[in-house]
Design an enzyme around this catalytic site. Structure first.
Site, PDB file in Angstrom:
ATOM      1  N   GLU A 321      -3.262   6.097  -3.034  1.00  0.00           N
ATOM      2  CA  GLU A 321      -2.581   6.340  -4.317  1.00  0.00           C
ATOM      3  C   GLU A 321      -3.506   6.178  -5.525  1.00  0.00           C
ATOM      4  O   GLU A 321      -3.212   5.448  -6.472  1.00  0.00           O
ATOM      5  CB  GLU A 321      -1.367   5.415  -4.433  1.00  0.00           C
ATOM      6  N   ASN A 372      -5.028   8.892   0.893  1.00  0.00           N
ATOM      7  CA  ASN A 372      -3.590   8.955   1.104  1.00  0.00           C
ATOM      8  C   ASN A 372      -2.873   8.890  -0.243  1.00  0.00           C
ATOM      9  O   ASN A 372      -3.285   8.151  -1.139  1.00  0.00           O
ATOM     10  CB  ASN A 372      -3.153   7.773   1.989  1.00  0.00           C
ATOM     11  N   HIS A 409       7.393  10.957   1.228  1.00  0.00           N
ATOM     12  CA  HIS A 409       8.649  10.275   0.923  1.00  0.00           C
ATOM     13  C   HIS A 409       9.530  11.283   0.178  1.00  0.00           C
ATOM     14  O   HIS A 409       9.342  11.527  -1.016  1.00  0.00           O
ATOM     15  CB  HIS A 409       8.399   9.043   0.060  1.00  0.00           C
ATOM     16  N   GLU A 438       3.710   8.807   6.048  1.00  0.00           N
ATOM     17  CA  GLU A 438       4.784   7.867   5.711  1.00  0.00           C
ATOM     18  C   GLU A 438       6.128   8.594   5.573  1.00  0.00           C
ATOM     19  O   GLU A 438       6.900   8.341   4.648  1.00  0.00           O
ATOM     20  CB  GLU A 438       4.459   7.119   4.414  1.00  0.00           C
ATOM     21  N   ASP A 440       9.718   9.783   5.394  1.00  0.00           N
ATOM     22  CA  ASP A 440      11.128   9.397   5.391  1.00  0.00           C
ATOM     23  C   ASP A 440      11.858  10.360   4.460  1.00  0.00           C
ATOM     24  O   ASP A 440      11.311  10.794   3.453  1.00  0.00           O
ATOM     25  CB  ASP A 440      11.365   7.934   4.995  1.00  0.00           C
TER      26      ASP A 440
END
Length: 570
Positions: A321, A372, A409, A438, A440
């Site tokens: 990030e 990432n 996400h 990641e 979801d």
């Protein structure tokens, strides 16, 4: 209007691709030009039309061409041999293939279907129907109804729409799931595809030493890669300067090695979850470090951590990030990007990225090294463009980076699968791996009709995109079950009781279809021509007409005639 007989409208498949699928209408026994009634809820007349025509992509196939001229107008189909109770009680999904011609430019449509006056499905809004000029499969989970009507009404609510439909069918997806049967697990089918399917594990909240727990069984039965949810972040591994704590992380590594799972490390350099001795908030240089001092802190942390896990952790998120959320400046500078003003950037400068990757490569030359970030998954969006620009520059600077992580996400309805695919594809063109790290997908309104099915569809689309490319070896889900997620909206593959959700089956079946299709001995002519196939059994009886090649893996094992050639499904 020509009166259409029941036999001409309804084709009950003598054989189907699976025991849980029943074909209702494929229009092959209809005549070209034959019309099907259209029904307007509020009027006895309508200018909308439905006519049997040749498939615009395959002239040998017959499809239904629908032109909507008024709201609340549906195709009227006559059911034969199946009641409303049987249709909606024994089957879960109403499924059909949809083709939108180039003239139909509005992607967003609202679908509904009913039997008689009873609604079996209705969208609660207008949803993206995907690209035009290609056949796409649409599926809708039906509500159970009971009535004596033999009329099935279905269509898109639009005053000006044109589309083709074919292969209207019923599907029942078995919800039984036994983690003790490896062929029902995610892991089995991902491994068959040569891929890693991973999950984030909160080692502090799971007894990883007890393999008999339902939650540990769920992890090692379904996943062949794990990542620590928090236990490998900076504050967890080095809570005090020079004092490293590997206890919780080692438990996860031990668990993974016991079950032949890979481990990915997350994360070496990040502005968040920094120990207070480094920075109060990840932005302030409240300790007054010089550039050289902070570089040394970074090098010591990376070197100690990676040497400890050398040979045990196969890949690392080296930098996490690093981009600012506001990338509006890219509109005036298309090749630029805006860095997050973290302590790393503020004190060291942008080349902290280069240093982090160099230190990591020196510490473990065999580990795969990733950058990432979140909000970077879909080409065309500002942060996604900035991310690509940054990664391209790192590659051009010969930074030892192996791949790019897309956190993913998301919320149901947010996914633009074409843009996602394009982002994945162009990262591969840089010579880099691209993985989902990641994943979801939250549901905004869990009470909305079809909410869990749309979630499953988004999971399926992402899985299929990653399976499409050789440079996408891994896909990881960020959490085991919904009530252990950091997000609301039930975003994961298992519910609070560890029961497999529709999203689980969507992902698993995507892997299953991919590896089973790759086992097909396909005639060369089929590979090079239309993606739509006609399938017959060895006695010449139709099994499926106008079947997408990618769905051939759903056929039972055996010998078939596919487009006139004998084909073996293994």
């Amino acid at each position: 209007m020509k009166k259409t007989t029941l036999a001409a409208l309804l084709v009950l498949a003598a054989m189907t691709s699976t025991a849980d699928e029943r074909m209702l209408f494929n229009f092959e026994d209809c005549q070209i030009g034959e019309t099907i009634p259209m029904h307007d809820i509020f009027s006895t007349t309508t200018e909308s039309t439905a006519r049997v025509e040749a498939d615009p992509k395959n002239a040998s196939n017959k499809v239904l061409h629908v032109t909507n001229k008024s709201w609340n107008t549906h195709v009227e189909l006559t059911l034969d041999g199946i009641s409303a109770e049987e249709m909606t009680g024994e089957y879960q999904y109403l499924v059909f293939d949809l083709y939108r011609p180039a003239s139909d430019t509005d992607r967003y449509k609202q679908f509904s279907a009913r039997i008689g006056n009873d609604t079996i499905y209705a969208d609660n809004g207008f949803f993206d129907q995907g690209d035009n000029t290609v056949w796409l499969t649409r599926s809708y989970r039906m509500k159970s109804v009971t009535n004596g009507s033999d009329k099935l009404y279905l269509g898109f609510n639009s005053i000006n729409a044109e589309f083709y439909i074919d292969n209207i069918r019923l599907v029942n997806i078995t919800s039984d799931y036994d983690p003790n049967d490896q062929q029902q697990t995610l892991r089995y089918h991902a491994a068959k595809c040569g891929r890693k399917i991973g999950v984030a594990v909160p080692a502090w909240n799971v007894d990883l030493g007890n393999d008999k727990l339902d939650i540990t069984k769920t992890i090692y039965a379904n996943f062949n890669m794990v990542v620590a949810e928090n236990e490998m972040k900076i504050d967890a591994l080095q809570p005090s300067e020079g004092q490293f704590n590997y206890g919780a992380a080692d438990k996860l590594v031990t668990f993974a090695r016991r079950h032949a799972m890979d481990v990915r490390g997350h994360t070496l350099v990040w502005h968040s979850q920094m120990p207070k001795w480094m920075s109060a908030d990840g932005y302030k240089n409240d300790k007054g470090y010089t550039r050289a001092q902070l570089l040394k802190i970074m090098e010591n942390h990376i070197t100690n951590v990676m040497k400890h896990f050398k040979g045990k952790v196969t890949e690392w998120d080296v930098v996490n990030e690093c981009l600012d959320d506001d990338q509006s400046a890219i509109r005036s500078n298309p090749s630029g990007y805006t860095m997050r003003k973290s302590i790393w950037y503020n004190v060291i400068g942008e080349d902290f990225l280069d240093s982090a990757f160099v230190y990591a490569h020196r510490a473990d030359p065999n580990a795969k090294l990733y950058i990432n970030d979140y909000g970077v998954e879909m080409k065309g969006r500002a942060k996604a463009e900035a991310y690509y620009n940054l990664v391209k520059k790192l590659k051009n600077r010969n930074v030892p980076i192996d791949g790019v992580g897309l956190q993913s996400h998301l919320t149901v309805g947010e996914l633009d699968s074409t843009a996602f695919d394009n982002q994945v594809k162009r990262i591969g063109q840089l010579g880099l791996n691209c993985i989902v790290t990641e994943l979801d997908i939250s549901i905004y309104d869990i009470n909305a009709a079809g909410a869990y099915d749309r979630q499953a569809e988004d999971y399926r689309k992402i899985t299929n995109i990653m399976l499409r490319y050789d440079h996408c070896p891994n896909l990881l889900v960020w959490g085991i079950k919904d009530d252990m997620s950091w997000r609301t909206g039930e975003p994961l593959l298992f519910n609070n009781n560890l029961e497999a959700k529709s999203a689980f089956f969507a992902v698993r079946n995507a892997y299953k279809a991919h590896h089973e299709t790759s086992d097909i001995e396909m005639p060369e002519v089929v590979k090079k021509t239309s993606p739509y196939l006609d399938v017959y059994d060895m006695g010449g009886r139709p099994v499926a007409r106008h079947m997408l090649r990618e769905r051939l893996g759903e056929l039972k094992k055996g010998m078939y005639i596919v487009n006139g050639k004998v084909t073996i499904i293994r």
